[in-house]
Design a protein around this motif. Sequence first.
Motif, PDB file in Angstrom:
ATOM      1  N   LEU A 222      15.475  46.686  30.894  1.00 32.87           N
ATOM      2  CA  LEU A 222      15.703  47.260  32.178  1.00 32.87           C
ATOM      3  C   LEU A 222      16.733  45.865  33.211  1.00 32.87           C
ATOM      4  O   LEU A 222      17.813  47.115  33.248  1.00 32.87           O
ATOM      5  N   SER A 223      16.094  44.806  32.964  1.00 33.57           N
ATOM      6  CA  SER A 223      17.664  44.101  33.645  1.00 33.57           C
ATOM      7  C   SER A 223      18.673  44.038  32.738  1.00 33.57           C
ATOM      8  O   SER A 223      20.000  43.161  34.103  1.00 33.57           O
ATOM      9  N   GLN A 224      19.211  43.965  31.833  1.00 30.05           N
ATOM     10  CA  GLN A 224      20.092  44.439  31.422  1.00 30.05           C
ATOM     11  C   GLN A 224      21.301  45.111  31.822  1.00 30.05           C
ATOM     12  O   GLN A 224      22.117  44.797  32.112  1.00 30.05           O
ATOM     13  N   LYS A 225      20.219  46.223  31.643  1.00 32.94           N
ATOM     14  CA  LYS A 225      21.206  47.447  32.175  1.00 32.94           C
ATOM     15  C   LYS A 225      21.612  47.269  33.749  1.00 32.94           C
ATOM     16  O   LYS A 225      22.859  47.943  33.959  1.00 32.94           O
ATOM     17  N   ILE A 226      20.806  47.365  34.667  1.00 29.77           N
ATOM     18  CA  ILE A 226      20.747  46.338  36.101  1.00 29.77           C
ATOM     19  C   ILE A 226      21.653  45.907  35.908  1.00 29.77           C
ATOM     20  O   ILE A 226      23.403  46.480  36.106  1.00 29.77           O
ATOM     21  N   TRP A 227      22.116  44.781  35.002  1.00 33.23           N
ATOM     22  CA  TRP A 227      23.098  43.995  35.353  1.00 33.23           C
ATOM     23  C   TRP A 227      24.670  44.651  34.277  1.00 33.23           C
ATOM     24  O   TRP A 227      25.513  43.912  34.796  1.00 33.23           O
ATOM     25  N   GLN A 228      24.903  45.134  33.763  1.00 32.90           N
ATOM     26  CA  GLN A 228      25.437  46.332  33.260  1.00 32.90           C
ATOM     27  C   GLN A 228      26.393  46.855  34.503  1.00 32.90           C
ATOM     28  O   GLN A 228      27.793  46.845  34.722  1.00 32.90           O
ATOM     29  N   LYS A 229      25.090  47.255  35.097  1.00 33.93           N
ATOM     30  CA  LYS A 229      25.975  48.547  36.016  1.00 33.93           C
ATOM     31  C   LYS A 229      26.412  47.047  37.547  1.00 33.93           C
ATOM     32  O   LYS A 229      27.560  47.353  37.954  1.00 33.93           O
ATOM     33  N   ILE A 230      25.870  45.279  37.421  1.00 30.16           N
ATOM     34  CA  ILE A 230      26.319  44.742  38.585  1.00 30.16           C
ATOM     35  C   ILE A 230      27.647  44.810  38.050  1.00 30.16           C
ATOM     36  O   ILE A 230      28.281  44.671  38.754  1.00 30.16           O
ATOM     37  N   MET A 231      27.498  44.163  36.928  1.00 24.38           N
ATOM     38  CA  MET A 231      29.801  43.600  36.199  1.00 24.38           C
ATOM     39  C   MET A 231      30.255  44.910  37.003  1.00 24.38           C
ATOM     40  O   MET A 231      31.255  44.658  36.834  1.00 24.38           O
ATOM     41  N   ILE A 232      29.580  45.792  36.322  1.00 25.32           N
ATOM     42  CA  ILE A 232      30.820  46.666  36.873  1.00 25.32           C
ATOM     43  C   ILE A 232      31.545  47.079  38.030  1.00 25.32           C
ATOM     44  O   ILE A 232      32.813  47.257  38.404  1.00 25.32           O
ATOM     45  N   VAL A 233      30.340  47.010  39.061  1.00 19.91           N
ATOM     46  CA  VAL A 233      31.023  47.184  40.548  1.00 19.91           C
ATOM     47  C   VAL A 233      31.508  45.637  40.600  1.00 19.91           C
ATOM     48  O   VAL A 233      32.433  46.109  41.357  1.00 19.91           O
ATOM     49  N   ASN A 234      31.394  44.798  40.038  1.00 19.20           N
ATOM     50  CA  ASN A 234      31.778  43.656  40.560  1.00 19.20           C
ATOM     51  C   ASN A 234      33.502  43.776  39.603  1.00 19.20           C
ATOM     52  O   ASN A 234      34.117  43.398  40.547  1.00 19.20           O
ATOM     53  N   ALA A 235      33.692  44.881  38.547  1.00 24.25           N
ATOM     54  CA  ALA A 235      34.893  44.008  38.506  1.00 24.25           C
ATOM     55  C   ALA A 235      35.961  45.917  38.676  1.00 24.25           C
ATOM     56  O   ALA A 235      37.405  45.057  38.776  1.00 24.25           O
ATOM     57  N   THR A 236      35.076  46.800  39.592  1.00 27.26           N
ATOM     58  CA  THR A 236      35.852  47.468  40.520  1.00 27.26           C
ATOM     59  C   THR A 236      36.179  46.466  42.160  1.00 27.26           C
ATOM     60  O   THR A 236      37.047  47.031  42.209  1.00 27.26           O
TER      61      THR A 236
END
Length: 238
Positions: A222-236
């Motif tokens: 679940l943390s890996q999925k959350i960090w994927q979201k964080i990476m998307i936020v940081n990329a945008t």
Amino acid sequence: MAKASKPRYRLLAADEIVETLDALKARIEARFPGAGLAGVAGEVRDLIAETAATTRAIMRPRWLLRLVVAGVLAGAAALLAALVLRLDFDAGTNNIFNLVQSIDALVNLTILSAVAVVSLVTAERRLRRSRALQALNPFRAVVHVIDMHQLTKDPGMVGPGAVRTAVSPERSMTPFELSRYLDYCSELLSLTAKGAALYAIATEDGEIATAVNEIEQLTTNLSQKIWQKIMIVNATGR
């Protein structure tokens, strides 16, 4: 000769996890006043705070059960000894036939007694295991509760080009706030897994360790999925 100091960083301590959760709860409340995630952090904090007392209760010796086991062992030994003493080893066809039958019955009784004794001897361990597995259920449940809190936090809906519908969830967070919220969820998942690990450490039971590993694997996924979201936020961009 100086006295060896007690290892401080080799043991996972419940009070240390509780302190970390108190700090995390305060951070969530300061950043997101009234957020339900702070309440979840409080629930996890209380759950782990109860762990020391729960593990002590689980590992407490069951003296009544041990007395029953000792009584059964003594009774079985006395019965087998009495049967051995009654065996007739005198020569003669009839006596030999009776002796073989008696020995066969004695062997069967010994096997049955051994099975019963093993079952009784391991009863305390099985009772501890059952109680520990029950105590781990709330940890597994709260992991899914945390996942529910991050489920609707879609990083694709915080940008200027996001298009909402009439039934879209309310999303008022900025990219920075969304990143922090998701990070808090990831921290809370990790601390929940650490609380569950206390049972594996206390019981030193293989099946409990397996159950704890499953919870840790769930939180990691679940943390890996959350960090994927964080990476998307940081990329945008924030």
